[in-house]
Design a protein around this motif. Structure first.
Motif, short mmCIF file in Angstrom:
data_model
loop_
_atom_site.label_atom_id
_atom_site.label_comp_id
_atom_site.label_asym_id
_atom_site.label_seq_id
_atom_site.Cartn_x
_atom_site.Cartn_y
_atom_site.Cartn_z
N ALA A 18 -9.99 -9.00 3.89
CA ALA A 18 -10.15 -7.61 4.32
C ALA A 18 -9.40 -7.37 5.63
O ALA A 18 -8.72 -6.36 5.80
CB ALA A 18 -11.62 -7.28 4.48
N VAL A 22 -5.99 -4.82 6.38
CA VAL A 22 -5.81 -3.82 7.42
C VAL A 22 -4.63 -4.15 8.32
O VAL A 22 -3.94 -3.26 8.80
CB VAL A 22 -7.13 -3.69 8.23
CG1 VAL A 22 -6.95 -2.77 9.40
CG2 VAL A 22 -8.22 -3.17 7.33
N ALA A 24 -1.86 -6.24 7.60
CA ALA A 24 -0.56 -6.57 7.02
C ALA A 24 0.43 -5.42 7.21
O ALA A 24 0.06 -4.25 7.09
CB ALA A 24 -0.72 -6.88 5.54
N LYS A 25 1.69 -5.80 7.51
CA LYS A 25 2.69 -4.76 7.76
C LYS A 25 3.20 -4.17 6.45
O LYS A 25 3.37 -2.97 6.33
CB LYS A 25 3.84 -5.37 8.56
CG LYS A 25 4.82 -4.34 9.09
CD LYS A 25 5.67 -4.97 10.18
CE LYS A 25 6.80 -4.03 10.59
NZ LYS A 25 6.31 -2.71 10.99
N VAL A 27 3.01 -2.97 2.66
CA VAL A 27 1.93 -2.38 1.85
C VAL A 27 1.63 -3.25 0.64
O VAL A 27 0.48 -3.37 0.21
CB VAL A 27 2.33 -0.96 1.41
CG1 VAL A 27 1.15 -0.27 0.79
CG2 VAL A 27 2.81 -0.18 2.61
N SER A 30 -0.71 -5.86 1.61
CA SER A 30 -2.05 -5.28 1.71
C SER A 30 -2.71 -5.23 0.34
O SER A 30 -3.88 -5.60 0.18
CB SER A 30 -1.98 -3.86 2.28
OG SER A 30 -1.80 -3.89 3.66
N ALA A 31 -1.94 -4.80 -0.67
CA ALA A 31 -2.51 -4.68 -2.02
C ALA A 31 -2.93 -6.06 -2.54
O ALA A 31 -4.01 -6.21 -3.12
CB ALA A 31 -1.48 -4.05 -2.96
N LEU A 34 -6.01 -7.12 -0.88
CA LEU A 34 -7.15 -6.35 -1.38
C LEU A 34 -7.64 -6.93 -2.70
O LEU A 34 -8.86 -7.02 -2.93
CB LEU A 34 -6.77 -4.88 -1.54
CG LEU A 34 -7.89 -3.96 -2.00
CD1 LEU A 34 -9.07 -4.04 -1.04
CD2 LEU A 34 -7.43 -2.55 -2.11
N ALA A 37 -9.74 -9.83 -1.81
CA ALA A 37 -11.05 -9.41 -1.31
C ALA A 37 -11.95 -8.97 -2.46
O ALA A 37 -13.15 -9.31 -2.49
CB ALA A 37 -10.87 -8.27 -0.31
N LEU A 38 -11.38 -8.26 -3.44
CA LEU A 38 -12.19 -7.80 -4.57
C LEU A 38 -12.66 -8.98 -5.42
O LEU A 38 -13.80 -9.01 -5.90
CB LEU A 38 -11.38 -6.82 -5.42
CG LEU A 38 -11.02 -5.52 -4.74
CD1 LEU A 38 -10.11 -4.69 -5.62
CD2 LEU A 38 -12.26 -4.73 -4.41
N ILE A 65 -7.74 -0.61 -11.13
CA ILE A 65 -7.45 0.21 -9.96
C ILE A 65 -6.30 -0.38 -9.15
O ILE A 65 -5.43 0.34 -8.66
CB ILE A 65 -8.72 0.36 -9.10
CG1 ILE A 65 -9.82 1.06 -9.92
CG2 ILE A 65 -8.45 1.15 -7.85
CD1 ILE A 65 -11.11 1.26 -9.19
N LEU A 68 -2.99 0.46 -10.57
CA LEU A 68 -2.65 1.83 -10.17
C LEU A 68 -2.04 1.85 -8.77
O LEU A 68 -0.99 2.47 -8.54
CB LEU A 68 -3.93 2.66 -10.22
CG LEU A 68 -3.80 4.17 -10.30
CD1 LEU A 68 -3.12 4.53 -11.59
CD2 LEU A 68 -5.18 4.80 -10.23
N PHE A 69 -2.68 1.13 -7.84
CA PHE A 69 -2.18 1.09 -6.46
C PHE A 69 -0.77 0.51 -6.43
O PHE A 69 0.13 1.07 -5.79
CB PHE A 69 -3.10 0.24 -5.59
CG PHE A 69 -4.17 1.02 -4.91
CD1 PHE A 69 -3.89 1.75 -3.78
CD2 PHE A 69 -5.46 1.03 -5.40
CE1 PHE A 69 -4.87 2.48 -3.15
CE2 PHE A 69 -6.45 1.76 -4.78
CZ PHE A 69 -6.15 2.48 -3.65
N VAL A 72 1.85 2.91 -7.68
CA VAL A 72 2.20 3.97 -6.74
C VAL A 72 3.04 3.42 -5.59
O VAL A 72 3.99 4.05 -5.13
CB VAL A 72 0.93 4.67 -6.23
CG1 VAL A 72 1.25 5.64 -5.13
CG2 VAL A 72 0.28 5.41 -7.37
N ILE A 73 2.70 2.19 -5.15
CA ILE A 73 3.49 1.59 -4.08
C ILE A 73 4.93 1.43 -4.54
O ILE A 73 5.88 1.65 -3.78
CB ILE A 73 2.89 0.24 -3.66
CG1 ILE A 73 1.55 0.45 -2.99
CG2 ILE A 73 3.81 -0.51 -2.73
CD1 ILE A 73 0.78 -0.82 -2.78
#
Lengths: 175, 100
Positions: A18, A22, A24-25, A27, A30-31, A34, A37-38, A65, A68-69, A72-73
């Protein structure tokens, strides 16, 4: 003993990833964090005898989900955002306020702990078999919220399609 | 047997990290991801209390929260795509059309 080790492993993994989400430079990083973490949260669910939620977490959250992220990225422009500052100008104020909120909650739990019956959990057999009990509760006591949730998903689906589709006519009229 | 308080503190840590992400990051996609973290923290709380009282209703509410998270992600990402197509930016502090 094994239970404690697993708990600390999953909890540590969840919190560490987590933090990396927050900080990570990139994206995409970050995904990926995440997703970690999930998955760690799914492990915590399994420890809490929530087998159905474990599977739902894996398939729906980490599977659906996050795809999906990532989609979009990939759709939006990545190269530009790599050279931008990732934290806003008042980040120190936001960080301070969020930490104050966190400290507030820690104090609330620590103080209220003696008043809450947190000591003795119910026997694990009261949650078995998990899927059957969840299904029965969902389709009897929570039938109306369940139907409303299906309408919510329909509305969200239509909304997402309407917002994400190209509006050719308006663009043509402007030009 | 791990006490329920431990799960509360894990959930609290995830929640606080999510709030930090929402208030400090500029990229809208990362803000949405931080919201997912917050919802996840809520789910841990629900399931931990469900385990404590031995009732399955917390799981049902966690399922509703996951449904909401899916709806929110779909709509939020749709908005992001529409906004990016018009304005070519993903930064929350540059989204100021309503400001003048």
């Amino acid at each position: 003993m094994l239970e404690q080790i697993l708990f600390y492993f999953f909890a540590g993994l969840a919190i560490l990833s987590a933090v990396l989400v927050v900080t990570a430079k990139n994206v995409v990083h970050s995904a990926v964090f995440l997703i970690t973490a999930l998955l760690a949260t799914a492990g915590i669910f399994l420890q809490l005898h929530a087998e159905f939620l474990f599977i739902v977490q894996l398939i729906l959250y980490a599977g659906g989900i996050m795809v999906l992220f990532v989609f979009v990225i990939m759709l939006v422009n990545l190269d530009v955002s790599l050279h931008q500052v990732q934290f806003n100008r008042q980040w120190w104020l936001g960080l301070l306020l969020a930490l104050v909120l966190g400290a507030h909650l820690v104090i609330a739990i620590a103080v209220g702990r003696s008043g809450l019956p947190l000591g003795q959990p119910a026997p694990a057999s009261s949650l078995e078999p998990s899927t059957q009990l969840v299904g029965r509760t969902l389709f009897t006591s929570y039938m109306v919220p369940f139907e409303i949730a299906s309408v919510l998903l329909l509305v969200a689906m239509i909304g997402a399609v309407v917002m994400a589709k190209k509006q050719r006519r308006e663009v043509g009229a402007k030009q | 047997m791990i006490p329920t308080g431990y799960y509360l503190f894990v959930s609290l840590a995830l929640f606080t990290i999510g709030v930090i992400g929402v208030v400090t990051r500029r990229n809208v996609i990362v803000i949405l991801m931080s919201i997912e973290l917050i919802l996840n923290a809520v789910n841990i709380n629900l399931v931990a209390f469900s385990r404590l009282v031995g009732s399955v209703e917390g799981h049902v509410f966690a399922i509703f929260v996951i449904t909401d998270a899916a709806a929110e992600a779909a709509v939020g990402l749709g908005i992001i795509i529409a906004y990016f197509r018009n304005r070519e930016t993903l930064l929350a502090d540059e989204m100021d059309i309503l400001k003048w």
